[in-house]
Design an enzyme around this catalytic site. Structure first.
Site, PDB file in Angstrom:
ATOM      1  N   ASP A  37       0.918  -1.225  -0.037  1.00 13.09           N
ATOM      2  CA  ASP A  37      -0.066  -0.047   0.173  1.00 13.09           C
ATOM      3  C   ASP A  37       0.810   1.337  -0.051  1.00 13.09           C
ATOM      4  O   ASP A  37       0.666   2.234  -0.717  1.00 13.09           O
ATOM      5  CB  ASP A  37      -0.841   0.146   1.152  1.00 13.09           C
ATOM      6  CG  ASP A  37      -1.853   1.117   1.350  1.00 13.09           C
ATOM      7  OD1 ASP A  37      -2.690   1.355   0.073  1.00 13.09           O
ATOM      8  OD2 ASP A  37      -1.970   1.914   2.217  1.00 13.09           O
TER       9      ASP A  37
ATOM     10  N   ASP B 172       2.490   1.544  -3.555  1.00  9.70           N
ATOM     11  CA  ASP B 172       1.742   1.946  -4.862  1.00  9.70           C
ATOM     12  C   ASP B 172       1.757   3.426  -4.864  1.00  9.70           C
ATOM     13  O   ASP B 172       1.701   3.927  -5.898  1.00  9.70           O
ATOM     14  CB  ASP B 172       0.379   1.395  -4.644  1.00  9.70           C
ATOM     15  CG  ASP B 172      -0.729   1.877  -3.761  1.00  9.70           C
ATOM     16  OD1 ASP B 172      -0.201   2.458  -2.788  1.00  9.70           O
ATOM     17  OD2 ASP B 172      -1.760   1.325  -3.634  1.00  9.70           O
TER      18      ASP B 172
ATOM     19  N   ASP C  68      -7.490   3.243  -4.953  1.00 11.17           N
ATOM     20  CA  ASP C  68      -6.581   3.166  -3.424  1.00 11.17           C
ATOM     21  C   ASP C  68      -7.533   3.337  -2.264  1.00 11.17           C
ATOM     22  O   ASP C  68      -7.476   2.389  -1.593  1.00 11.17           O
ATOM     23  CB  ASP C  68      -5.425   4.142  -3.584  1.00 11.17           C
ATOM     24  CG  ASP C  68      -4.521   3.765  -2.483  1.00 11.17           C
ATOM     25  OD1 ASP C  68      -4.028   2.528  -2.471  1.00 11.17           O
ATOM     26  OD2 ASP C  68      -4.193   4.711  -1.713  1.00 11.17           O
TER      27      ASP C  68
ATOM     28  N   ASP D 187      -8.390   0.235   0.227  1.00 14.04           N
ATOM     29  CA  ASP D 187      -8.068   0.491   1.457  1.00 14.04           C
ATOM     30  C   ASP D 187      -9.405   0.172   2.398  1.00 14.04           C
ATOM     31  O   ASP D 187      -9.021  -0.556   3.400  1.00 14.04           O
ATOM     32  CB  ASP D 187      -7.400   1.797   1.713  1.00 14.04           C
ATOM     33  CG  ASP D 187      -6.099   1.947   1.243  1.00 14.04           C
ATOM     34  OD1 ASP D 187      -5.621   1.027   0.748  1.00 14.04           O
ATOM     35  OD2 ASP D 187      -5.456   3.048   1.319  1.00 14.04           O
TER      36      ASP D 187
END
Length: 195
Positions: free
Chosen positions: A68, A71, A89, A93
């Site tokens: 995470d 990215d 994203d 998440d």
């Protein structure tokens, strides 16, 4: 003196970037693909917890957290960040956060009520920020953002594995409490900005 509204890990971001950025510079894969990979690893972490393995769940959660962070660095340094990339994203998440708590609860490491409270507090932290930003207020404040929440779960997993599974339950209780505290911090912050 640190700002109480600031994320606990915010001061470490420059150090983390110095470590992550050289790795990101070597990756040619688009950031959205990395985001999807991180989500799939989070799903595997949830399955690990649900199967009753704290160490498997924790190892995969740590990998998902690393991906995470990666990215975002790839998007920033190798490709131009896009609005959809940010949306994807953020959405994945939230899905990852929820599925991890579900896995921990399904594995019997915390009670149903505690798991639901952790899910609810995490939802409210995200909702307050999204609602604030719809009003034009940047709301990345609060003592326990996503990185802190992942670290709490990892600490509970490690202590639960090495000492006693009760520590995982305690970590989820702390997670829920800090989630509600962060929600209140954000509400006060928005109120101060709007009054």
């Amino acid at each position: 003196m640190p700002d109480i509204n600031e994320s606990m890990l915010n001061q470490f971001r420059p150090v983390i970037r110095r470590f992550i950025d050289p790795i990101a510079d070597r990756i040619a894969l688009p950031a959205d693909y990395i985001t999807l990979t991180g989500f799939l690893v989070a799903c595997a972490a949830s399955a690990g917890y649900a199967s009753g393995s704290l160490i498997t769940g924790a190892a995969l959660l740590a990998a998902s957290g690393f991906i995470d962070v990666l990215d975002g660095a790839v998007a920033r340094r190798r490709f131009r960040p896009t609005a959809f990339g940010g949306f994807l994203d953020s959405t994945l998440d939230r899905l990852s956060d929820g599925i991890i708590i579900i896995g921990i609860t399904a594995g019997g490491f915390t009670g149903l009520l505690t798991g639901l409270l952790a899910l609810h507090s995490g939802l409210m932290v995200s909702y307050v920020r999204a609602r604030a930003e719809s009003l034009g207020i940047e709301c990345a404040v609060g003592i326990a953002e996503r990185a802190e929440r992942i670290i709490i779960i990892l600490a509970g997993s490690l202590a639960g594995y090495l000492i006693h599974p009760w520590f995982m339950d305690a970590a989820i209780i702390v997670l829920a409490a800090l989630g509600y505290f962060t929600m209140i911090q954000r509400m006060i912050y928005v109120w101060q900005r709007l009054k």
